[in-house]
Scaffold this active site. Structure first.
Site, PDB file in Angstrom:
ATOM      1  N   GLY A   1       4.621   4.578   1.843  1.00  0.00           N
ATOM      2  CA  GLY A   1       4.813   6.378   1.518  1.00  0.00           C
ATOM      3  C   GLY A   1       4.518   6.288  -0.187  1.00  0.00           C
TER       4      GLY A   1
ATOM      5  N   SER B   1       3.067   1.548   2.719  1.00  0.00           N
ATOM      6  CA  SER B   1       3.755   1.207   3.597  1.00  0.00           C
ATOM      7  C   SER B   1       2.466  -1.048   4.061  1.00  0.00           C
ATOM      8  CB  SER B   1       4.051   1.992   4.932  1.00  0.00           C
ATOM      9  OG  SER B   1       2.537   1.828   4.984  1.00  0.00           O
TER      10      SER B   1
ATOM     11  N   ASN C   1      -2.056   6.937   1.635  1.00  0.00           N
ATOM     12  CA  ASN C   1      -1.605   8.033   1.638  1.00  0.00           C
ATOM     13  C   ASN C   1      -2.020   9.772   0.596  1.00  0.00           C
ATOM     14  OD1 ASN C   1       0.842   7.107   3.046  1.00  0.00           O
ATOM     15  ND2 ASN C   1       1.240   5.711   1.332  1.00  0.00           N
TER      16      ASN C   1
ATOM     17  N   ASP D   1       2.696   3.131  15.661  1.00  0.00           N
ATOM     18  CA  ASP D   1       2.601   4.375  15.624  1.00  0.00           C
ATOM     19  C   ASP D   1       0.834   4.526  15.449  1.00  0.00           C
ATOM     20  OD1 ASP D   1       1.600   2.759  13.204  1.00  0.00           O
ATOM     21  OD2 ASP D   1       3.443   3.487  11.970  1.00  0.00           O
TER      22      ASP D   1
ATOM     23  N   HIS E   1       0.223   1.114  11.434  1.00  0.00           N
ATOM     24  CA  HIS E   1       0.745   0.062  10.710  1.00  0.00           C
ATOM     25  C   HIS E   1      -0.030  -1.317  11.557  1.00  0.00           C
ATOM     26  CE1 HIS E   1       2.494   3.517   8.859  1.00  0.00           C
ATOM     27  NE2 HIS E   1       2.575   2.645   8.050  1.00  0.00           N
TER      28      HIS E   1
END
Length: 181
Positions: free
Chosen positions: A42, A5, A71, A152, A155
């Site tokens: 992801g 991502s 991840n 979040d 990111h």
């Protein structure tokens, strides 16, 4: 570009991520390379490992940037398996005569200091062992600046994308000496 991502423009307007900015920089500097962003939000190293051979055969890249592992770390996956997956991706890229840039990252310390340190060191170990170009930390210099992240706090925002590119550029630039044909 094979990444997660952080490279797939998660939460950003289309064509504003650092990989797109790389295309723009190459064009502005009259460096004849096309950039293909095969990043998937992801994605893990096992996902990248599974799909890279087909990408290599289809695209025939001169340079492969690998930005995967975050991840794996966030899921607490086995670090030896992550390294094996990254090594397989490096080997597959080299078998197709592509040069490799490995882009590292960090994970929060809530996974345990030993795990977080070993995770971060995994990237440098692979880079040294394979003698490949290496970016230690994609978010270097701004990881603690919440104003440069989306809500979040994971990111990077649109404003941080050039900083990411500037972190990659010194490791990538020397590989661009010989334009693609």
């Amino acid at each position: 570009m094979v990444g997660d991502s952080l490279s797939a423009e998660y939460g950003l307007p289309r064509n504003t991520g650092w990989v797109n900015r790389l295309s723009e920089r190459l064009s502005n500097e009259r460096i004849q390379y096309s950039v293909i962003n095969a990043s998937i939000s992801g994605d893990t190293t096992s996902g990248g490992r599974a799909r890279l051979p087909r990408l290599l055969q289809t695209i025939r890249p001169k340079i492969v940037l690998i930005e995967l592992g975050g991840n794996d770390g966030l899921r607490g996956l086995d670090l030896d398996q992550m390294q094996n997956n990254l090594q397989a991706m490096i080997d597959a890229s080299r078998a197709e005569r592509a040069r490799v840039v490995l882009i590292g990252t960090r994970i929060p310390p809530n996974y345990g200091q030993r795990y977080a340190e070993r995770f971060f060191e995994s990237f440098s170990v692979l880079a040294r062992r394979n003698r490949i170009a290496y970016v230690p930390f994609l978010l270097e210099g701004f990881a603690d600046r919440f104003d440069l992240f989306q809500a979040d706090h994971i990111h990077p925002s649109e404003q941080a994308q050039m900083l990411m590119l500037d972190n990659v550029w010194p490791s990538l630039r020397p590989l661009l000496q010989h334009p693609a044909t």
